[in-house]
Design a protein around this motif. Structure first.
Motif, PDB file in Angstrom:
ATOM      1  N   ILE A 145     -13.683  -6.734   7.831  1.00 40.86           N
ATOM      2  CA  ILE A 145     -13.690  -5.439   8.524  1.00 40.86           C
ATOM      3  C   ILE A 145     -13.107  -5.634   9.918  1.00 40.86           C
ATOM      4  N   VAL A 146     -12.275  -4.704  10.358  1.00 39.93           N
ATOM      5  CA  VAL A 146     -11.666  -4.796  11.689  1.00 39.93           C
ATOM      6  C   VAL A 146     -12.167  -3.620  12.523  1.00 39.93           C
ATOM      7  N   MET A 152      -4.625  -4.655  11.820  1.00 37.80           N
ATOM      8  CA  MET A 152      -4.635  -4.748  10.354  1.00 37.80           C
ATOM      9  C   MET A 152      -3.212  -4.912   9.832  1.00 37.80           C
ATOM     10  N   ASN A 153      -2.247  -4.252  10.448  1.00 38.56           N
ATOM     11  CA  ASN A 153      -0.854  -4.442  10.036  1.00 38.56           C
ATOM     12  C   ASN A 153      -0.419  -5.897  10.251  1.00 38.56           C
ATOM     13  N   ARG A 154      -0.827  -6.458  11.375  1.00 36.29           N
ATOM     14  CA  ARG A 154      -0.440  -7.848  11.653  1.00 36.29           C
ATOM     15  C   ARG A 154      -1.074  -8.797  10.636  1.00 36.29           C
ATOM     16  N   GLU A 191      -9.113  -9.273  19.338  1.00 40.14           N
ATOM     17  CA  GLU A 191      -9.014 -10.719  19.121  1.00 40.14           C
ATOM     18  C   GLU A 191      -7.796 -11.068  18.274  1.00 40.14           C
ATOM     19  N   VAL A 192      -7.472 -10.176  17.342  1.00 42.39           N
ATOM     20  CA  VAL A 192      -6.306 -10.418  16.493  1.00 42.39           C
ATOM     21  C   VAL A 192      -5.025 -10.244  17.318  1.00 42.39           C
ATOM     22  N   LEU A 193      -5.052  -9.229  18.183  1.00 45.88           N
ATOM     23  CA  LEU A 193      -3.836  -8.903  18.944  1.00 45.88           C
ATOM     24  C   LEU A 193      -3.630  -9.862  20.124  1.00 45.88           C
ATOM     25  N   GLY A 194      -4.703 -10.539  20.544  1.00 50.25           N
ATOM     26  CA  GLY A 194      -4.623 -11.568  21.562  1.00 50.25           C
ATOM     27  C   GLY A 194      -4.443 -11.030  22.976  1.00 50.25           C
TER      28      GLY A 194
END
Ligand code: TXA
Ligand code: MG
Length: 358
Positions: A250-251, A262-264, A355-358
């Motif tokens: 889950i994001v 989610m796209n990344r 966190e995913v996008l940094g």
């Protein structure tokens, strides 16, 4: 084990019931058989709650651990005092407000309820469903129907008769097909065996709605933490339930960041050869560029999200997704229940978009 015939399936609606068929189904239950039926929450797998052999059959059909108690369904409030030892004043008020409806209450059980039905516990969970087909069936069966959700243990709960047939079509006697259910998530469970009532499972009836009536009410601490140090009090809540076959993440975060993250992730998983499933809202479903995108419902009408949650998880099982990425749905009224089920399906894997996008 003997191979059973396919369960007989009978179609009807709440406004156009088939009384003959319900009488017949009631007799199947009186004679110790198993009948799946619609309720307003999810489909139930019914057996006579006062017959220990019928309860054993329910556990066997679902492949359910025998320490996980069943809910006894009634269709007449006067039946409550037969199966429980005492009903606190506050529970009476709650029953008045929410029964019949998507609420289950737990009380000390009377001797008439076999331990086979309560998973060995000295308490019993009771629900008075509002679905009229369920009510007639329960009455025809003698008044006390034990019914867990009509899925194989560990699979998402069934919200249509097709789901029931997929899981249990070869192991039970009958399926009453009343069409898709209204709510789509299991009932709210409130435990009255303690001084202050405790919510053991969130549902359509939210903590806020309960507080309005009860004043003081607690959430079971086992529900709030994400690791397994505190065990939830409802034995069923400890299992990795409602689980799709694929790994699920889950994001959470603000809408734009979630879509970007989610796209990344989806693109990275795709490159590593994995089939990606995406659970999106109506409002964002067009923003995903890869993976199999399934719309769960609209954030503007959160009830549609609850209605389709289990169906979407089942669809991803069918298309054999390797990994499912889901948006988080902290919606105003049912958010607690929706996120409880999604987190369980994901084995509590949740990450922040940032966190995913940094
Ligand atoms: O909406 C619903 O409640 C559906 C429909 C069919 O009525 N039924 C349902 O049953 O969700 P089931 O068996 O899938 O979930 C029952 C939950 C389990 O988590 C179980 O551990 C808990 O209720 N439970 C039942 N009796 C209990 C008791 N005496 N003490 C604590 N937890 C109990
Ligand atoms: Mg269940």
């Amino acid at each position: 084990m003997a191979v059973k015939n396919k369960a007989q399936r009978i179609v009807m609606t709440e406004t156009d019931m088939n009384p003959e068929a319900l009488k017949k189904a009631g007799n199947v239950l009186r004679n110790g058989g198993l009948v799946a039926f619609p309720t307003e929450t999810v489909y139930g797998l019914g057996g006579n709650a006062l017959d220990p052999e019928a309860s054993k059959k329910i556990y066997a059909a679902k492949g359910r651990p025998s320490d996980n108690p069943l809910i006894v369904h009634i269709a007449d409030i006067s039946k409550l005092s037969v199966i429980v030892r005492e009903v606190p004043e506050k529970a009476k008020v709650l029953a008045e407000r929410f029964w019949p409806g998507p609420l289950t209450m737990i009380f000390p059980k009377s001797v008439i309820v076999p331990k086979e039905t309560t998973g060995g516990l000295d308490s019993v969970a009771v629900r008075y469903p509002s679905d009229r087909i369920a009510q007639v069936l329960i009455k025809e069966a003698g008044g006390y129907v034990a019914a867990p959700s009509a899925n194989t243990s560990g699979r998402p709960s069934p919200t249509t008769a097709d789901h029931v047939e997929e899981d249990l079509g070869e192991t039970i006697d009958m399926i009453i097909d009343g069409g898709p259910v209204g709510i789509g998530l299991e009932s709210t469970i409130v435990d009255f065996t303690e001084e202050i009532p405790v919510v053991l499972r969130p549902g359509y009836i939210s903590l806020e709605m309960l507080k309005e009536v009860l004043g003081e009410v607690r959430m079971d601490p086992g529900l709030l933490i994400t690791d397994a140090k505190i065990r939830p009090k409802a034995p069923g809540m400890k299992y990795r339930h409602y689980a799709p076959k694929a790994e699920m993440i889950i994001v959470e975060g603000n809408q734009m960041e979630v879509v970007q993250a989610m796209n990344r992730l989806s693109e990275e998983y795709r490159k590593s050869g994995r089939l990606v499933g995406i659970i999106a809202a109506e409002e964002t479903k067009m923003s995903y560029h890869s993976g199999i995108v399934k719309c769960i419902g609209s954030r503007r009408n959160e009830e549609t999200i609850a209605q389709h949650l289990y169906e979407v998880l089942r669809e991803f099982d069918k298309c054999e997704a390797d990994i499912i990425l889901s948006e988080a749905f902290y919606t105003p009224q049912m958010g607690q229940a929706i996120m409880n089920r999604l987190l369980k399906a994901a084995g509590h894997k949740i990450i922040k978009a940032q966190e995913v996008l940094g």
